[in-house]
Design a protein around this motif. Structure first.
Motif, short mmCIF file in Angstrom:
data_model
loop_
_atom_site.label_atom_id
_atom_site.label_comp_id
_atom_site.label_asym_id
_atom_site.label_seq_id
_atom_site.Cartn_x
_atom_site.Cartn_y
_atom_site.Cartn_z
N ALA A 344 -72.05 -32.15 46.71
CA ALA A 344 -72.57 -31.66 45.43
C ALA A 344 -73.35 -32.74 44.71
N GLU A 345 -72.85 -33.95 44.73
CA GLU A 345 -73.52 -35.04 44.03
C GLU A 345 -74.84 -35.41 44.70
N ILE A 346 -74.89 -35.32 46.02
CA ILE A 346 -76.15 -35.55 46.72
C ILE A 346 -77.17 -34.49 46.31
N GLY A 347 -76.73 -33.25 46.27
CA GLY A 347 -77.62 -32.16 45.87
C GLY A 347 -78.12 -32.31 44.45
N ALA A 348 -77.26 -32.74 43.56
CA ALA A 348 -77.65 -32.90 42.16
C ALA A 348 -78.69 -33.99 41.99
N LYS A 349 -78.53 -35.07 42.73
CA LYS A 349 -79.45 -36.21 42.60
C LYS A 349 -80.78 -35.96 43.29
N GLU A 350 -80.76 -35.27 44.42
CA GLU A 350 -81.94 -35.22 45.26
C GLU A 350 -82.61 -33.84 45.35
N ALA A 351 -81.87 -32.78 45.13
CA ALA A 351 -82.41 -31.44 45.37
C ALA A 351 -82.86 -30.74 44.10
N ALA A 363 -75.59 -35.70 37.24
CA ALA A 363 -76.81 -36.21 37.86
C ALA A 363 -77.98 -35.26 37.62
N TRP A 364 -77.70 -33.97 37.64
CA TRP A 364 -78.75 -32.99 37.37
C TRP A 364 -79.20 -33.09 35.91
N LEU A 365 -78.26 -33.25 35.00
CA LEU A 365 -78.61 -33.38 33.60
C LEU A 365 -79.45 -34.64 33.36
N SER A 366 -79.05 -35.72 34.00
CA SER A 366 -79.70 -37.01 33.77
C SER A 366 -81.11 -37.08 34.36
N ALA A 367 -81.39 -36.23 35.34
CA ALA A 367 -82.69 -36.29 36.01
C ALA A 367 -83.83 -35.88 35.10
N THR A 368 -83.54 -35.02 34.11
CA THR A 368 -84.58 -34.56 33.18
C THR A 368 -84.04 -34.63 31.76
N HIS A 372 -82.57 -30.26 26.76
CA HIS A 372 -81.13 -30.09 26.52
C HIS A 372 -80.55 -29.16 27.59
N LEU A 373 -80.47 -29.68 28.80
CA LEU A 373 -80.06 -28.86 29.94
C LEU A 373 -78.58 -28.49 29.89
N GLN A 374 -77.83 -29.15 29.04
CA GLN A 374 -76.42 -28.79 28.89
C GLN A 374 -76.28 -27.32 28.51
N SER A 375 -77.33 -26.75 27.93
CA SER A 375 -77.30 -25.33 27.55
C SER A 375 -76.97 -24.44 28.74
N PHE A 376 -77.56 -24.76 29.90
CA PHE A 376 -77.32 -23.94 31.09
C PHE A 376 -75.87 -24.03 31.54
N LEU A 377 -75.25 -25.18 31.32
CA LEU A 377 -73.85 -25.34 31.71
C LEU A 377 -72.93 -24.69 30.69
N ASP A 378 -73.31 -24.74 29.43
CA ASP A 378 -72.48 -24.12 28.39
C ASP A 378 -72.34 -22.62 28.61
N GLU A 379 -73.35 -22.01 29.22
CA GLU A 379 -73.33 -20.56 29.42
C GLU A 379 -72.39 -20.12 30.53
#
Length: 432
Positions: A344-351, A363-368, A372-379
């Protein structure tokens, strides 16, 4: 009208979640299904095939495969990339001939069709042995790949839908940015204030997308697209009409471009132009919007506004194994690794995708970080699985035909919703 592109869920622009059409003609009798060559380890090196459809993710998937091989040197896995436009047709043919890949990607709309016809390896009895804990993933994703009490897929990644907005247009109009306190009324009022048709500027895009748009508003109005037991349509419920009307009202008010405009130019590209204030888009739009010079520093995202309740569709891909693989033990071990925290962590960083394994999304949040990408996780907490049945395409493919006249103003919404319910109920009755 639009249907999410194949490529499932992260490509959304290359892997959008709803690849439906090809599976409808699946001829599965021949694939029917023994579990292949027993559970004993092979006497020599084992070779597995792993089929995916997104070229953007191929490097990351290869790194996952390399990590698996390092821990399991007697197992070699070859990544097979099949273009999304051909993926389901080829998988159909391979499943029919008995030569499907050992492990492959699966999406929600097609899952039940493959599960019900014995194409996928049942995993429930293998979870303990492979140390897979389904509580490590959002339960709304787990349920997408469970059929009649048996688990067939290990969640890989997911997407939800957020409210993207252009801050520059909000600032110019003196409108406060949307946030998690917004209701439908807040959005409707803002959309009108943000519209200046003489400048080609609109408050919002209201395309007839199901996953991004009206599925969410139907749920937020308290309705359903399909009944919990999967036997009947929810389109004829008053709440469904309310959820559909949310979008057609925006077009009637002039706050959204016409259906023709949104058909001539793909909606996300209209938002890319910098002339649209709001857009219901998925987490998969992140990369596209981050690279667009028209939007640099001007765009952000928040959670969807609330109707009578909070709700939103979640979709995600799963890794599955072929029921007739010659190496079920090794395939199950590889599936477990694909579903691991490390993968999962490889996918978050690279994919560039949101990994399904809980608490690996940083890692997905930090890439961009500009969004405020946390919104997608809050849902995720109030998400509802993407609506599916044993033959999702049989009814979902008809939505465009039924609802297009409503979107262009030439048909009655309530009558169309009733018609769609009839189409869907007929299709569902054939699944029994």
């Amino acid at each position: 009208m639009y249907t999410r592109r194949s490529g499932g869920h992260t490509g959304r622009a290359g892997r959008r979640p709803a690849a439906l059409g090809a599976a409808i003609g699946l001829i599965l009798g021949a694939a029917g299904c023994s579990s292949g060559g027993g559970d004993g380890s092979a006497s020599g090196p084992v070779e597995l095939t792993y089929r995916i459809w997104d070229a953007n993710q191929q490097p990351a998937m290869q790194h996952v495969v390399d990590a698996f091989h390092a821990a399991n040197p007697s197992v070699k896995v070859t990544v097979q990339l099949t273009a999304s436009a051909e993926y389901w047709t080829k998988l159909q043919a391979d499943a029919t001939s008995g030569s499907a890949p050992d492990v492959f990607w699966m999406n929600g709309p097609n899952a039940q069709l493959y599960e019900a016809n014995g194409i996928l390896m049942p995993l429930t009895d293998r979870l303990a042995a492979t140390k897979v804990n389904l509580s490590d993933y959002p339960q709304s994703l787990v349920s997408l790949y469970s059929y009649k009490g048996t688990q067939y897929g290990i969640p890989k990644d997911f997407d939800t839908v957020g409210l993207w907005y252009n801050k520059k247009l909000f600032d110019a109009a003196g409108v406060t940015y949307p946030d998690d306190t917004w209701t439908w009324q807040n959005l409707q009022d803002a959309a009108v204030k943000l519209t200046d048709a003489s400048k080609g500027q609109y408050g919002i895009l209201a395309p007839p997308f199901n996953q991004e748009n009206y599925y969410n508003t139907i749920l937020q109005a308290g309705g359903t697209i399909i009944s919990p037991d999967g036997t009947s349509s929810g389109f004829d419920q008053p709440a469904a009409v309310t959820g559909l009307k949310f979008w057609t009202d925006l077009i009637k008010a002039g706050a959204s471009p016409s259906l023709k405009s949104m058909t001539d130019t793909y909606p996300s590209q209209l938002f890319d132009s910098g002339k649209i204030a709001m857009y219901y888009g998925g987490s998969w739009n992140t990369l596209e919007f981050s690279k667009n010079p028209n939007l640099q520093g001007n765009v952000d995202v928040t959670v969807l506004p609330q109707g009578t309740k909070r709700a939103g569709v979640i979709h995600g891909l799963a890794n599955v194994a072929y029921a007739k693989t010659k190496h079920p033990k090794e395939a199950a071990a590889f599936l477990a690794f694909l579903g691991s925290k490390d993968a999962a962590e490889i996918g978050a960083k690279e994919a560039g995708v949101i990994p399904a394994f809980n608490n690996t999304q940083q890692a997905w949040l930090s890439a961009t970080p500009q969004f405020h990408l946390q919104s997608f996780l809050d849902e995720v907490a109030y998400s509802v699985p993407y609506p599916t049945s044993r033959n999702t395409s049989a009814w979902q493919s008809k939505e465009a035909t039924v609802f297009a006249p409503v979107w262009d103003g030439s048909a009655d919404l309530a009558a169309a919703a009733k018609e769609m319910a009839g189409v869907m109920n007929t299709a569902l009755s054939k699944e029994k």
